[in-house]
Design an enzyme around this catalytic site. Structure first.
Site, PDB file in Angstrom:
ATOM      1  N   ASN A 169     -29.182  -0.214  -5.268  1.00 58.30           N
ATOM      2  CA  ASN A 169     -29.628   1.169  -5.447  1.00 58.30           C
ATOM      3  C   ASN A 169     -29.974   1.739  -4.082  1.00 58.30           C
ATOM      4  OD1 ASN A 169     -30.674   3.517  -6.834  1.00 58.30           O
ATOM      5  ND2 ASN A 169     -32.741   2.729  -6.469  1.00 58.30           N
ATOM      6  N   ARG A 211     -32.082   6.901 -13.940  1.00 58.69           N
ATOM      7  CA  ARG A 211     -32.438   6.194 -15.154  1.00 58.69           C
ATOM      8  C   ARG A 211     -32.790   4.752 -14.802  1.00 58.69           C
ATOM      9  NH1 ARG A 211     -31.239   8.021 -20.320  1.00 58.69           N
ATOM     10  NH2 ARG A 211     -30.459  10.020 -19.650  1.00 58.69           N
ATOM     11  N   GLY A 270     -23.790  13.633  -6.520  1.00 56.85           N
ATOM     12  CA  GLY A 270     -22.797  12.649  -6.108  1.00 56.85           C
ATOM     13  C   GLY A 270     -22.451  12.653  -4.639  1.00 56.85           C
ATOM     14  N   SER A 271     -23.385  13.093  -3.784  1.00 57.69           N
ATOM     15  CA  SER A 271     -23.036  13.098  -2.356  1.00 57.69           C
ATOM     16  C   SER A 271     -22.942  11.674  -1.799  1.00 57.69           C
ATOM     17  CB  SER A 271     -24.029  13.942  -1.552  1.00 57.69           C
ATOM     18  OG  SER A 271     -25.287  13.328  -1.482  1.00 57.69           O
ATOM     19  N   ASN A 272     -23.725  10.758  -2.346  1.00 56.49           N
ATOM     20  CA  ASN A 272     -23.584   9.361  -1.896  1.00 56.49           C
ATOM     21  C   ASN A 272     -22.259   8.761  -2.362  1.00 56.49           C
ATOM     22  OD1 ASN A 272     -25.973   8.219  -0.341  1.00 56.49           O
ATOM     23  ND2 ASN A 272     -27.005   9.370  -1.961  1.00 56.49           N
ATOM     24  N   HIS A 279     -32.527   4.435  -2.382  1.00 59.85           N
ATOM     25  CA  HIS A 279     -33.774   5.124  -2.718  1.00 59.85           C
ATOM     26  C   HIS A 279     -34.283   5.865  -1.481  1.00 59.85           C
ATOM     27  CE1 HIS A 279     -37.503   5.848  -4.856  1.00 59.85           C
ATOM     28  NE2 HIS A 279     -38.140   5.547  -3.739  1.00 59.85           N
ATOM     29  N   GLU A 307     -28.782   8.539   4.440  1.00 63.48           N
ATOM     30  CA  GLU A 307     -28.345   7.757   3.265  1.00 63.48           C
ATOM     31  C   GLU A 307     -26.832   7.574   3.293  1.00 63.48           C
ATOM     32  OE1 GLU A 307     -29.770   8.988  -0.630  1.00 63.48           O
ATOM     33  OE2 GLU A 307     -31.524   9.923   0.270  1.00 63.48           O
TER      34      GLU A 307
HETATM   35  C1  GRF Z   1     -30.364  10.482  -3.302  1.00 64.57           C
HETATM   36  O1  GRF Z   1     -31.402  11.023  -2.540  1.00 64.57           O
HETATM   37  C2  GRF Z   1     -30.673   9.058  -3.662  1.00 64.57           C
HETATM   38  O2  GRF Z   1     -31.389   8.374  -2.688  1.00 64.57           O
HETATM   39  C3  GRF Z   1     -31.525   9.219  -4.888  1.00 64.57           C
HETATM   40  O3  GRF Z   1     -30.957  10.304  -5.583  1.00 64.57           O
HETATM   41  C4  GRF Z   1     -30.276  11.159  -4.668  1.00 64.57           C
HETATM   42  C5  GRF Z   1     -28.868  11.271  -5.157  1.00 64.57           C
HETATM   43  O4  GRF Z   1     -28.106  12.193  -4.446  1.00 64.57           O
HETATM   44  N1  GRF Z   1     -31.583   7.977  -5.636  1.00 64.57           N
HETATM   45  P1  GRF Z   1     -26.527  12.267  -4.647  1.00 64.57           P
HETATM   46  O5  GRF Z   1     -26.279  12.464  -6.144  1.00 64.57           O
HETATM   47  O6  GRF Z   1     -25.919  11.008  -4.153  1.00 64.57           O
HETATM   48  O7  GRF Z   1     -26.099  13.478  -3.876  1.00 64.57           O
END
Ligand code: GRF
Length: 208
Positions: A110, A94, A13-15, A112, A177
């Site tokens: 999304n 998923r 969940g870092s994003n 990626h 990201e």
């Molecule tokens: C990220 O690298 C994202 O691009 C990919 O999965 C990873 C998720 O990281 N789809 P986080 O859970 O947001 O830390």
């Protein structure tokens, strides 16, 4: 407008945290109205609990890599109830299928970790290293029926350095990201992105 966000996660969940931080820093006017996880042990759920973000684990059904059938309907119902303007897949491991995609047509994005169309799917960093690429990056794109194949919105390039490992490269890309995703959400919040008129080529992110 104050953009209502739903975020789908599977793990760290870092994003999600980057989105939350951007809202706190008033990068855009928004609210995370719901976080859904397909994994009860997702660290992202702990972050939500600690920060007063509405979140829920919903059993993803019998399949390992896709969301279908009754489980998918449960996700759709929870999302509908939260009435998001935009759904963000942020590390949701998923494949989402047409019923969910159609329920929120052109409102699902999304992030990626590759320069799509290069390396859709898993293990993007290992594949870039193996190919001897000198740069990689990340892409935010609309979600459609094709895995990592929807219209690209924004990309950021990240150099690959001699001696890089999967871990060092993924850490470098992840940092970027965390900037690109909020930048794209800000553009949605500002009404600057419309699927129908969005060009075929993505915007290129440049750090300020
Ligand atoms: C990220 O690298 C994202 O691009 C990919 O999965 C990873 C998720 O990281 N789809 P986080 O859970 O947001 O830390």
């Amino acid at each position: 407008m104050k953009i209502r966000l739903a975020v789908l996660v599977s793990g760290r969940g870092s994003n999600l945290q980057a989105i939350h931080r951007a809202i706190g820093n008033k990068v855009f006017d928004g609210e995370i109205v719901l976080v859904l996880a397909d994994n009860p042990g997702a660290a992202a759920l702990g972050f939500c609990a600690d920060n007063g973000i509405p979140s829920k684990y919903i059993h993803p059904g019998d399949f390992k890599t896709k969301l279908e059938g009754a489980a998918e309907q449960a996700y759709i119902a929870a999302l509908r109830a939260a009435a998001p303007d935009l759904i963000v897949l942020a590390g949701f491991m998923r494949v989402v299928k047409p019923p969910l995609i159609r329920a929120f047509e052109n409102r699902i994005i999304n992030i990626h970790p590759s320069l799509l169309p290069k390396y859709p799917g898993l293990h993007t960093h290992a594949r870039a290293l193996e190919a001897g690429d000198r740069e990689t990056g990340c892409t935010v794109h609309f979600v459609n029926e094709v895995i990592d194949g929807g219209k690209r919105i924004m990309q950021a390039r990240v150099p690959i350095r001699p001696g890089d490992t999967e871990a060092s490269l993924s850490a470098r890309v992840l940092k970027v990201e965390h900037q690109v995703l909020p930048a794209v959400i800000k553009m949605f919040a500002d009404g600057k992105i419309d699927y129908k008129t969005f060009p075929a080529e993505p915007m290129i992110f440049s750090a300020k």
